[in-house]
Design a protein around this motif. Structure first.
Motif, PDB file in Angstrom:
ATOM      1  N   ASP A  72       4.839   9.206  -9.107  1.00 34.53           N
ATOM      2  CA  ASP A  72       4.906   7.812  -8.540  1.00 34.53           C
ATOM      3  C   ASP A  72       5.819   7.683  -7.506  1.00 34.53           C
ATOM      4  N   LYS A  73       5.277   7.510  -6.199  1.00 35.90           N
ATOM      5  CA  LYS A  73       6.210   7.611  -5.322  1.00 35.90           C
ATOM      6  C   LYS A  73       6.764   6.036  -4.776  1.00 35.90           C
ATOM      7  N   GLY A  74       6.517   5.239  -5.648  1.00 32.32           N
ATOM      8  CA  GLY A  74       6.775   3.827  -5.582  1.00 32.32           C
ATOM      9  C   GLY A  74       5.830   3.095  -4.589  1.00 32.32           C
ATOM     10  N   GLU A  75       4.689   3.450  -4.398  1.00 33.49           N
ATOM     11  CA  GLU A  75       3.862   2.598  -3.707  1.00 33.49           C
ATOM     12  C   GLU A  75       3.586   1.396  -4.010  1.00 33.49           C
ATOM     13  N   ALA A 103       0.545  -3.432  -2.267  1.00 34.24           N
ATOM     14  CA  ALA A 103       0.000  -3.385  -0.971  1.00 34.24           C
ATOM     15  C   ALA A 103      -0.809  -2.261  -0.449  1.00 34.24           C
ATOM     16  N   ASP A 104      -0.577  -1.113  -1.262  1.00 33.29           N
ATOM     17  CA  ASP A 104      -1.167   0.132  -0.963  1.00 33.29           C
ATOM     18  C   ASP A 104      -2.372   0.423  -2.247  1.00 33.29           C
ATOM     19  N   THR A 105      -3.496   0.167  -2.123  1.00 33.67           N
ATOM     20  CA  THR A 105      -4.463   0.264  -3.117  1.00 33.67           C
ATOM     21  C   THR A 105      -5.253   1.601  -2.898  1.00 33.67           C
ATOM     22  N   THR A 106      -4.768   2.412  -1.934  1.00 33.53           N
ATOM     23  CA  THR A 106      -5.450   3.673  -1.661  1.00 33.53           C
ATOM     24  C   THR A 106      -4.905   4.821  -2.519  1.00 33.53           C
ATOM     25  N   THR A 107      -3.884   4.389  -3.307  1.00 33.76           N
ATOM     26  CA  THR A 107      -3.082   5.468  -4.113  1.00 33.76           C
ATOM     27  C   THR A 107      -3.100   4.790  -5.771  1.00 33.76           C
ATOM     28  N   MET A 108      -3.105   5.731  -6.659  1.00 36.77           N
ATOM     29  CA  MET A 108      -3.442   5.348  -7.948  1.00 36.77           C
ATOM     30  C   MET A 108      -2.035   4.395  -8.256  1.00 36.77           C
ATOM     31  N   ALA A 123      -2.390   1.005  -6.646  1.00 35.90           N
ATOM     32  CA  ALA A 123      -3.544   0.339  -7.299  1.00 35.90           C
ATOM     33  C   ALA A 123      -3.521  -0.387  -8.677  1.00 35.90           C
ATOM     34  N   ILE A 124      -2.671   0.447  -9.493  1.00 35.53           N
ATOM     35  CA  ILE A 124      -2.095  -0.051 -10.848  1.00 35.53           C
ATOM     36  C   ILE A 124      -1.451  -1.203 -10.714  1.00 35.53           C
ATOM     37  N   ARG A 125      -0.398  -1.262  -9.868  1.00 36.78           N
ATOM     38  CA  ARG A 125       0.667  -2.290  -9.517  1.00 36.78           C
ATOM     39  C   ARG A 125      -0.452  -3.391  -8.930  1.00 36.78           C
ATOM     40  N   TYR A 126      -1.308  -3.172  -8.096  1.00 41.67           N
ATOM     41  CA  TYR A 126      -2.189  -4.432  -7.519  1.00 41.67           C
ATOM     42  C   TYR A 126      -3.058  -4.937  -8.754  1.00 41.67           C
ATOM     43  N   CYS A 127      -3.937  -4.169  -9.595  1.00 45.10           N
ATOM     44  CA  CYS A 127      -4.456  -4.673 -10.604  1.00 45.10           C
ATOM     45  C   CYS A 127      -3.611  -5.617 -11.717  1.00 45.10           C
ATOM     46  N   MET A 128      -2.599  -4.955 -11.987  1.00 42.97           N
ATOM     47  CA  MET A 128      -1.536  -5.708 -13.136  1.00 42.97           C
ATOM     48  C   MET A 128      -1.036  -7.057 -12.322  1.00 42.97           C
ATOM     49  N   GLU A 129      -0.717  -7.061 -11.315  1.00 42.16           N
ATOM     50  CA  GLU A 129      -0.033  -8.209 -10.505  1.00 42.16           C
ATOM     51  C   GLU A 129      -1.549  -9.286 -10.496  1.00 42.16           C
ATOM     52  N   LYS A 146       1.638   4.708 -17.747  1.00 46.88           N
ATOM     53  CA  LYS A 146       2.370   4.074 -18.847  1.00 46.88           C
ATOM     54  C   LYS A 146       3.655   3.455 -18.256  1.00 46.88           C
ATOM     55  N   ALA A 147       4.385   4.371 -17.641  1.00 50.80           N
ATOM     56  CA  ALA A 147       5.744   3.655 -17.002  1.00 50.80           C
ATOM     57  C   ALA A 147       5.305   2.420 -16.093  1.00 50.80           C
ATOM     58  N   ILE A 148       4.361   2.647 -15.195  1.00 51.38           N
ATOM     59  CA  ILE A 148       4.077   1.623 -14.399  1.00 51.38           C
ATOM     60  C   ILE A 148       3.511   0.217 -15.169  1.00 51.38           C
ATOM     61  N   VAL A 149       2.574   0.382 -16.003  1.00 54.53           N
ATOM     62  CA  VAL A 149       2.060  -0.651 -16.684  1.00 54.53           C
ATOM     63  C   VAL A 149       3.048  -1.482 -17.673  1.00 54.53           C
ATOM     64  N   GLU A 150       3.776  -0.490 -18.101  1.00 53.45           N
ATOM     65  CA  GLU A 150       4.889  -1.153 -19.341  1.00 53.45           C
ATOM     66  C   GLU A 150       5.906  -1.922 -18.472  1.00 53.45           C
TER      67      GLU A 150
END
Length: 188
Positions: free
Chosen positions: A75-78, A81-86, A89-95, A129-133
């Motif tokens: 996780d590079k902290g994307e 706004a950057d939905t071209t990285t996993m 994209a996870i952050r986008y979907c959750m938000e 897991k770290a991102i969604v939690e």
């Protein structure tokens, strides 16, 4: 290739969930899909969430099982706004889901073990897991707690049909595990 999802009428792990819970299920998944957009991806999680929102559909529970295809073990902290990285994209979907339907349950299933690239899959799952939690979203650790493991030279156990996609026994195990988790989340 069918990835084993099925639905209320079609055989797969969602039919097992339907049969054990009585809930209506809607399979929005596609074989080969990734969390992120790009690489000619037309059925990414980002695309599915955008479609659900644009069509005004709501569900009591949104369940994801992504990360085998195009998964990132770092996780590079994307940002969302950057939905071209996993990770972005996870952050986008959750938000997006939390803003669109704040009272709905969201469950992210961490993909199961696989024959090739298994150590990488475990690392990808840790990132997911770290991102969604961090969004207070629950994960279901299919990798460690489902019993779905690759076939071995000792036994052809049928959990994975080709070392990656669910076989008949894997579909049954995931369906039973997911049905139990859904009952728990929805309190029945």
């Amino acid at each position: 290739m069918d990835w084993g999802g099925g639905g209320d009428e079609a055989n797969g792990f969602l039919k097992i969930v339907h049969d054990k819970t009585g809930l209506v299920t809607k399979n929005e998944g596609y074989a080969g899909a990734t969390w992120q957009d790009g690489d000619s991806q037309t059925y990414s999680a980002v695309d599915r969430i955008n479609t659900i929102i644009s069509e005004g559909r709501t569900y009591d529970l949104y369940c994801f099982m992504m990360g085998t295809n195009g998964g990132s073990n770092v996780d590079k902290g994307e940002t969302s706004a950057d939905t071209t990285t996993m990770c972005g994209a996870i952050r986008y979907c959750m938000e997006k889901l939390k803003a669109y339907h704040p009272t709905a349950y969201i469950l992210v299933c961490l993909p199961p073990q696989r024959a090739e690239g298994n150590e990488n899959q475990e690392q990808v799952n840790k990132v997911i897991k770290a991102i969604v939690e961090s969004y207070s979203v629950k994960t279901l650790d299919v990798y460690h707690h489902s019993g779905i493991v690759p076939n071995t030279t000792i036994a052809n156990i049928g959990y994975l049909s080709d070392g990656l996609h669910l076989g008949e026994n894997g579909i049954t195990m995931l369906g039973n595990l997911l049905a139990s988790e859904v009952k728990y989340l929805l309190c029945f």
